[in-house]
Design a protein around this motif. Structure first.
Motif, PDB file in Angstrom:
ATOM      1  N   SER A 180      26.834 -15.618 -16.377  1.00 19.98           N
ATOM      2  CA  SER A 180      26.512 -15.774 -17.801  1.00 19.98           C
ATOM      3  C   SER A 180      25.238 -14.999 -18.141  1.00 19.98           C
ATOM      4  O   SER A 180      25.039 -14.608 -19.298  1.00 19.98           O
ATOM      5  CB  SER A 180      26.339 -17.251 -18.158  1.00 19.98           C
ATOM      6  N   ARG A 190      26.330 -11.563 -19.420  1.00 19.89           N
ATOM      7  CA  ARG A 190      26.841 -11.597 -20.792  1.00 19.89           C
ATOM      8  C   ARG A 190      25.701 -11.787 -21.785  1.00 19.89           C
ATOM      9  O   ARG A 190      25.653 -11.132 -22.829  1.00 19.89           O
ATOM     10  CB  ARG A 190      27.854 -12.728 -20.942  1.00 19.89           C
ATOM     11  N   ASN A 191      24.775 -12.687 -21.447  1.00 21.37           N
ATOM     12  CA  ASN A 191      23.633 -12.905 -22.331  1.00 21.37           C
ATOM     13  C   ASN A 191      22.701 -11.694 -22.360  1.00 21.37           C
ATOM     14  O   ASN A 191      22.068 -11.416 -23.377  1.00 21.37           O
ATOM     15  CB  ASN A 191      22.852 -14.142 -21.893  1.00 21.37           C
ATOM     16  N   PRO A 209      36.212 -16.075 -20.324  1.00 21.33           N
ATOM     17  CA  PRO A 209      34.828 -15.624 -20.568  1.00 21.33           C
ATOM     18  C   PRO A 209      33.751 -16.642 -20.189  1.00 21.33           C
ATOM     19  O   PRO A 209      32.641 -16.248 -19.852  1.00 21.33           O
ATOM     20  CB  PRO A 209      34.809 -15.332 -22.065  1.00 21.33           C
ATOM     21  N   LYS A 210      34.077 -17.923 -20.239  1.00 22.29           N
ATOM     22  CA  LYS A 210      33.058 -18.926 -19.899  1.00 22.29           C
ATOM     23  C   LYS A 210      33.474 -19.718 -18.670  1.00 22.29           C
ATOM     24  O   LYS A 210      34.607 -19.621 -18.214  1.00 22.29           O
ATOM     25  CB  LYS A 210      32.829 -19.866 -21.091  1.00 22.29           C
ATOM     26  N   GLY A 211      32.551 -20.493 -18.154  1.00 23.88           N
ATOM     27  CA  GLY A 211      32.839 -21.311 -16.982  1.00 23.88           C
ATOM     28  C   GLY A 211      32.592 -20.555 -15.689  1.00 23.88           C
ATOM     29  O   GLY A 211      31.942 -19.508 -15.669  1.00 23.88           O
ATOM     30  N   GLY A 251      32.738 -16.689 -15.080  1.00 19.80           N
ATOM     31  CA  GLY A 251      33.238 -16.315 -16.393  1.00 19.80           C
ATOM     32  C   GLY A 251      33.141 -14.826 -16.666  1.00 19.80           C
ATOM     33  O   GLY A 251      32.102 -14.211 -16.463  1.00 19.80           O
TER      34      GLY A 251
END
Length: 354
Positions: free
Chosen positions: A92, A95-96, A259-261, A264
């Motif tokens: 994550s 992505r962030n 996309p998440k988890g 992701g």
DNA sequence: CAGTCGTGGCC
DNA sequence: TGGCCAAGACT
């Protein structure tokens, strides 16, 4: 009679013992007028979240080489960023990272804000990272509290309340120490102290600039601090991975995870969900009805909160097999560059083996 | 607030 | 060798 811990003493120690790091401007260079690049500070701080300096170094160099500015990163393809981040963990963050670069480019004219609250509002930047960027990149007197600082302050004040309950107390003590002069170097000095002399095990108190002020040392409990709440045992989950080879060129079938988890947005050979009660020989779960062969060795991998045992199955597919949306064939020469997390690299390697 | 989220090195 | 640990953020 005890000596009060003095920021000046720590800074003097830092001037002599600061680690040389790719993203750091040395005290000598700062005196020569060189200012840190906020982009480099930000990039390094994101990568260093829960990650060792040694692991970060090659990724930092690769990112800086490929995306030298925040605007360049903002314009990058997210899939390429995920590929470049593969292996570093906590995906994550990647992505962030991309989302943050876009925000800085669009809302701040490509310049990172110097204000701690403005930094905190950006994706992937929490209390620690906002303070670290404000202090290190902009010399703002921010209280930078990471795991190193928690250890140093817990020992300095002999705080026996376990983490995380002791965090407010630790923060207050840290704020009391932050100097108006050289707050950026002070923050880095605290972290260097925690990473070297004031280490989790076998602290080198005799060499510490604050040894005479350290209550933990005086009480003989420094090495036992900080106390932490007991950790819960990791359960073992199981699952299946399906390594499908294309007839002719041995391309491997990959797909993108949600996309998440867990993992992701990263790539993988098809897998089943990972659960504690999973069966690892149910071929109705395979993505295609083919002649699957179970590889002799399972893949074992430990995540933050569970162990994984992955049964790896292999099959060969005809070259004209119809694929579902979101999956693709990765030929051998492209496989190494895919956004495969370490556990999925292990699975593919096991599937390619004999 | 406590759970989720990776990986590699260390003893 | 299995648990601990490393410049935490997000929900």
């Amino acid at each position: 009679m005890t000596v009060q811990a003095s920021p000046t003493d720590l800074l003097a120690w830092y001037d002599r013992h600061a680690r040389s790091l790719p993203w750091r401007v040395s005290p000598a260079d700062k005196r020569a007028g060189i200012r840190p690049d906020p982009y480099r500070v930000w990039l390094s701080e994101i990568m260093l979240q829960q990650t060792t300096v040694q692991a970060v170094k090659p990724y930092f160099e690769a990112f800086l080489d490929r995306w030298p500015t925040v605007k360049a990163l903002a314009a990058a393809d997210e899939a390429e960023v995920m590929k470049a981040w593969a292996g570093l963990g906590y995906y994550s963050r990647a992505r962030n990272l991309k989302a943050c670069a876009e925000r800085v480019a669009a809302e701040h004219q490509g310049q990172f804000p110097a204000d701690e609250a403005d930094l905190r509002a950006l994706p992937g930047i929490g209390p620690y990272t906002a303070a670290a960027i404000a202090a290190i990149a902009f010399d703002r007197p921010a209280a930078v509290v990471d795991g190193n600082v928690e250890r140093v302050i817990s020992r300095l004040h002999a705080i026996e309340t376990p983490l995380p309950a002791s965090k407010p107390d630790i923060r207050a003590h840290t704020e009391d120490l932050v100097p108006e002069d050289r707050p950026g170097d002070f923050a880095q000095a605290m972290m260097d102290l925690g990473a070297s002399l004031c280490s989790p095990r076998k602290p080198a108190c005799a060499l510490c600039p604050w040894t005479s002020a350290c209550a933990g040392q005086r009480l003989g409990i420094a090495e036992t601090l900080p106390r932490k709440a007991p950790k819960v045992a990791k359960p073992t989950r199981r699952g299946m991975a399906f390594v499908l080879l294309r007839e002719g060129d041995d391309a491997v079938l990959l797909r993108r995870r949600p996309p998440k988890g867990l993992l992701g947005g990263m790539s993988e050979p098809p897998t089943t969900p990972f659960t504690e009660d999973a069966v690892t020989d149910d071929l109705t779960l395979a993505p295609f009805d083919l002649d699957w062969q179970r590889m002799p060795a399972d893949v074992r991998h430990t995540f933050t909160h569970f162990h994984l045992e992955l049964a790896v199955w292999r099959a060969t597919a005809p070259a004209d097999l119809a694929l579902a949306d979101g999956s693709w064939w990765s030929p051998p020469e492209e496989l190494a560059g895919e956004a495969l997390p370490t556990v999925m690299k292990k699975a593919v390697t096991a599937g390619l083996g004999e």
